[in-house]
Design a protein around this motif. Structure first.
Motif, PDB file in Angstrom:
ATOM      1  N   VAL A  66       0.831  -1.210   0.000  1.00  0.00           N
ATOM      2  CA  VAL A  66       0.000   0.000   0.000  1.00  0.00           C
ATOM      3  C   VAL A  66       0.864   1.257   0.000  1.00  0.00           C
ATOM      4  O   VAL A  66       0.523   2.264  -0.632  1.00  0.00           O
ATOM      5  N   SER A  67       2.003   1.212   0.698  1.00  0.00           N
ATOM      6  CA  SER A  67       2.861   2.394   0.759  1.00  0.00           C
ATOM      7  C   SER A  67       3.473   2.741  -0.585  1.00  0.00           C
ATOM      8  O   SER A  67       3.887   3.887  -0.800  1.00  0.00           O
ATOM      9  N   LEU A  68       3.547   1.774  -1.490  1.00  0.00           N
ATOM     10  CA  LEU A  68       4.124   1.998  -2.823  1.00  0.00           C
ATOM     11  C   LEU A  68       3.066   2.193  -3.895  1.00  0.00           C
ATOM     12  O   LEU A  68       3.388   2.203  -5.085  1.00  0.00           O
ATOM     13  N   THR A  69       1.814   2.349  -3.508  1.00  0.00           N
ATOM     14  CA  THR A  69       0.707   2.476  -4.449  1.00  0.00           C
ATOM     15  C   THR A  69       0.151   3.893  -4.416  1.00  0.00           C
ATOM     16  O   THR A  69       0.054   4.509  -3.348  1.00  0.00           O
ATOM     17  N   GLU A  70      -0.206   4.413  -5.583  1.00  0.00           N
ATOM     18  CA  GLU A  70      -0.811   5.744  -5.639  1.00  0.00           C
ATOM     19  C   GLU A  70      -2.171   5.750  -4.947  1.00  0.00           C
ATOM     20  O   GLU A  70      -2.850   4.729  -4.843  1.00  0.00           O
ATOM     21  N   ARG A  71      -2.559   6.928  -4.490  1.00  0.00           N
ATOM     22  CA  ARG A  71      -3.796   7.059  -3.714  1.00  0.00           C
ATOM     23  C   ARG A  71      -5.018   6.622  -4.509  1.00  0.00           C
ATOM     24  O   ARG A  71      -5.946   6.014  -3.973  1.00  0.00           O
ATOM     25  N   SER A  72      -5.041   6.897  -5.807  1.00  0.00           N
ATOM     26  CA  SER A  72      -6.205   6.563  -6.625  1.00  0.00           C
ATOM     27  C   SER A  72      -6.348   5.068  -6.864  1.00  0.00           C
ATOM     28  O   SER A  72      -7.440   4.595  -7.192  1.00  0.00           O
ATOM     29  N   ALA A  73      -5.270   4.295  -6.698  1.00  0.00           N
ATOM     30  CA  ALA A  73      -5.312   2.858  -6.987  1.00  0.00           C
ATOM     31  C   ALA A  73      -5.341   1.999  -5.739  1.00  0.00           C
ATOM     32  O   ALA A  73      -5.342   0.765  -5.844  1.00  0.00           O
ATOM     33  N   ILE A  74      -5.387   2.600  -4.566  1.00  0.00           N
ATOM     34  CA  ILE A  74      -5.354   1.804  -3.334  1.00  0.00           C
ATOM     35  C   ILE A  74      -6.622   0.988  -3.172  1.00  0.00           C
ATOM     36  O   ILE A  74      -6.600  -0.167  -2.728  1.00  0.00           O
ATOM     37  N   ILE A 256       6.708   8.853  17.132  1.00  0.00           N
ATOM     38  CA  ILE A 256       6.185   8.454  15.828  1.00  0.00           C
ATOM     39  C   ILE A 256       4.805   7.818  15.936  1.00  0.00           C
ATOM     40  O   ILE A 256       4.009   7.885  14.993  1.00  0.00           O
ATOM     41  N   THR A 257       4.488   7.195  17.073  1.00  0.00           N
ATOM     42  CA  THR A 257       3.170   6.584  17.220  1.00  0.00           C
ATOM     43  C   THR A 257       2.058   7.623  17.221  1.00  0.00           C
ATOM     44  O   THR A 257       0.927   7.312  16.848  1.00  0.00           O
ATOM     45  N   MET A 258       2.364   8.846  17.638  1.00  0.00           N
ATOM     46  CA  MET A 258       1.394   9.934  17.544  1.00  0.00           C
ATOM     47  C   MET A 258       1.489  10.664  16.215  1.00  0.00           C
ATOM     48  O   MET A 258       0.520  11.295  15.768  1.00  0.00           O
ATOM     49  N   GLY A 259       2.639  10.598  15.550  1.00  0.00           N
ATOM     50  CA  GLY A 259       2.769  11.209  14.239  1.00  0.00           C
ATOM     51  C   GLY A 259       1.897  10.555  13.194  1.00  0.00           C
ATOM     52  O   GLY A 259       1.535  11.179  12.187  1.00  0.00           O
ATOM     53  N   LEU A 260       1.523   9.304  13.414  1.00  0.00           N
ATOM     54  CA  LEU A 260       0.617   8.629  12.489  1.00  0.00           C
ATOM     55  C   LEU A 260      -0.734   9.323  12.386  1.00  0.00           C
ATOM     56  O   LEU A 260      -1.427   9.215  11.363  1.00  0.00           O
ATOM     57  N   TYR A 261      -1.122  10.027  13.440  1.00  0.00           N
ATOM     58  CA  TYR A 261      -2.428  10.683  13.449  1.00  0.00           C
ATOM     59  C   TYR A 261      -2.502  11.841  12.462  1.00  0.00           C
ATOM     60  O   TYR A 261      -3.601  12.330  12.161  1.00  0.00           O
ATOM     61  N   ASP A 262      -1.363  12.306  11.952  1.00  0.00           N
ATOM     62  CA  ASP A 262      -1.400  13.392  10.978  1.00  0.00           C
ATOM     63  C   ASP A 262      -2.065  12.971   9.682  1.00  0.00           C
ATOM     64  O   ASP A 262      -2.498  13.835   8.903  1.00  0.00           O
ATOM     65  N   TYR A 263      -2.145  11.676   9.422  1.00  0.00           N
ATOM     66  CA  TYR A 263      -2.735  11.188   8.173  1.00  0.00           C
ATOM     67  C   TYR A 263      -4.106  10.545   8.385  1.00  0.00           C
ATOM     68  O   TYR A 263      -4.620   9.893   7.483  1.00  0.00           O
ATOM     69  N   ILE A 264      -4.665  10.707   9.582  1.00  0.00           N
ATOM     70  CA  ILE A 264      -5.987  10.159   9.879  1.00  0.00           C
ATOM     71  C   ILE A 264      -6.907  11.325  10.197  1.00  0.00           C
ATOM     72  O   ILE A 264      -6.721  12.030  11.203  1.00  0.00           O
ATOM     73  N   GLN A 267     -12.784  12.852   7.843  1.00  0.00           N
ATOM     74  CA  GLN A 267     -13.453  12.612   6.571  1.00  0.00           C
ATOM     75  C   GLN A 267     -12.684  11.643   5.665  1.00  0.00           C
ATOM     76  O   GLN A 267     -13.283  10.875   4.934  1.00  0.00           O
ATOM     77  N   ASN A 268     -11.380  11.682   5.686  1.00  0.00           N
ATOM     78  CA  ASN A 268     -10.583  10.812   4.814  1.00  0.00           C
ATOM     79  C   ASN A 268      -9.294  10.432   5.513  1.00  0.00           C
ATOM     80  O   ASN A 268      -8.885  11.050   6.490  1.00  0.00           O
ATOM     81  N   GLN A 269      -8.653   9.407   4.983  1.00  0.00           N
ATOM     82  CA  GLN A 269      -7.386   8.905   5.509  1.00  0.00           C
ATOM     83  C   GLN A 269      -6.387   8.766   4.362  1.00  0.00           C
ATOM     84  O   GLN A 269      -6.746   8.272   3.285  1.00  0.00           O
ATOM     85  N   GLU A 270      -5.185   9.179   4.611  1.00  0.00           N
ATOM     86  CA  GLU A 270      -4.110   9.026   3.634  1.00  0.00           C
ATOM     87  C   GLU A 270      -3.421   7.685   3.892  1.00  0.00           C
ATOM     88  O   GLU A 270      -2.409   7.594   4.592  1.00  0.00           O
ATOM     89  N   TRP A 271      -3.976   6.614   3.310  1.00  0.00           N
ATOM     90  CA  TRP A 271      -3.488   5.277   3.612  1.00  0.00           C
ATOM     91  C   TRP A 271      -2.063   5.052   3.109  1.00  0.00           C
ATOM     92  O   TRP A 271      -1.278   4.365   3.748  1.00  0.00           O
ATOM     93  N   GLY A 272      -1.725   5.603   1.981  1.00  0.00           N
ATOM     94  CA  GLY A 272      -0.378   5.417   1.458  1.00  0.00           C
ATOM     95  C   GLY A 272       0.679   6.023   2.370  1.00  0.00           C
ATOM     96  O   GLY A 272       1.690   5.387   2.694  1.00  0.00           O
ATOM     97  N   GLN A 273       0.462   7.249   2.797  1.00  0.00           N
ATOM     98  CA  GLN A 273       1.412   7.904   3.692  1.00  0.00           C
ATOM     99  C   GLN A 273       1.392   7.275   5.080  1.00  0.00           C
ATOM    100  O   GLN A 273       2.428   7.204   5.754  1.00  0.00           O
TER     101      GLN A 273
END
Length: 307
Positions: A66-74, A256-264, A267-273
């Motif tokens: 998932v980390s190597l996949t574009e957002r539109s193709a996840i 870093i465990t709290m830094g993950l929340y920057d992408y959650i 309304q949406n989640q940045e799964w790739g990041q």
């Protein structure tokens, strides 16, 4: 007549014995079928082990995928990154490096504090104390049974009064409370196996208990120290409960465990990041486990066999 028949029957018995011992399949050596059974069992055990290992490692593979996949193709959920991209890692390296540095500081601080407390305590429990040893060992086991949620709430009330919320020393102290009981038990088991003749020889030379600990016991406890340090670092690195309770508003000082929340978001989640951050956070722990594997194996088995 009877006298003549007796030697003949005896000779027949003696001559027939070697023929019975020489028959194939009745010797002491294993047959082909018996030799093939262990090989067959070993083959199926290997296959089963590979299958179970693949199942356990599949989440890690999916995280990298998932980390190597574009957002539109996840959302296509392909088993390989069809829309390959490295943009997720570029974004993460620009955003999460301060959080990674904070996690390293917290992990190393937890290791140092845990070793400072647990090594002398393990030496006292394993070599010096003669009374109350079982009671103290039982209390260490009970301390590990206390839920971390209860400890986090207690720390929050105390830290609020002391004014150390959202600080690195407060988080290091909280993480060390999880590692210290296990570390003391491990050091105690290891140091109790050190021959007492070495300690007596040091005392005859005029060394005190403190000098004996630093010059004799501690160098011999290298494997246990590496094991304790590794487990303390892993606990501090992967901690989320204490971090979300005691350091939620730390800004760039968040781990870093709290830094993950920057992408959650709501309304949406940045799964790739998000997955790219998880991959980067897993690399230091994987490297440490590979490097310290032989020390951990020796440290965990310390005290299992007594002479």
């Amino acid at each position: 007549m009877a006298m003549q028949a007796l030697p003949e029957s005896t000779g027949t018995t003696r001559s027939s014995a070697p023929r019975r011992l020489g028959r194939p399949g009745r010797t002491g050596g294993p047959t082909k079928a018996a030799a093939a059974r262990p090989r067959g069992r070993g083959f199926w055990k290997t296959v089963l082990g590979l299958v179970l290992t693949g199942l356990m490692l599949f989440p890690l593979y999916w995280m990298v995928n998932v980390s190597l996949t574009e957002r539109s193709a996840i959302r296509e959920a392909s088993f390989y990154p069809r829309a390959f991209t490295l943009d997720n890692y570029r974004t993460v390296l620009g955003d999460q490096l301060p959080y990674l540095g904070t996690s390293v500081i917290i992990g190393l601080g937890t290791v140092v504090l845990t070793l400072i407390i647990s090594a002398p305590a393990g030496y006292a429990l394993g070599k010096l104390l003669t009374r109350g040893k079982r009671a103290l060992s039982f209390l260490l086991i009970v301390a590990q049974m206390i839920p971390a949620v209860v400890m986090a709430l207690g720390f929050y009330a105390v830290y609020t009064d002391l004014g150390v919320l959202d600080t690195l020393p407060g988080l290091i102290l909280a993480d060390s409370t999880i590692a210290v009981p296990f570390a003391v038990m491990l050091f105690s088991a290891f140091m109790s196996g050190i021959p007492k003749e070495l300690l007596e020889a040091a005392q005859i030379d005029g060394a005190s208990h403190t000098r004996t600990f630093f010059t004799v016991v501690l160098p011999l406890s290298r494997n246990a120290a590496v094991t304790v340090g590794l487990f303390a670092f892993l606990w501090a690195w992967s901690d989320f409960l204490f971090t979300s309770t005691l350091n939620r508003g730390g800004g760039d000082l968040r781990p870093i465990t709290m830094g993950l929340y920057d992408y959650i978001g709501s309304q949406n989640q940045e799964w790739g990041q998000l997955m790219a951050t998880a991959v980067l956070a897993s690399i230091p722990t994987a490297v440490l486990l590979v490097v310290a594997q032989r020390f951990v194996a020796a440290g965990l088995t310390a005290g299992a066999v007594k002479d």
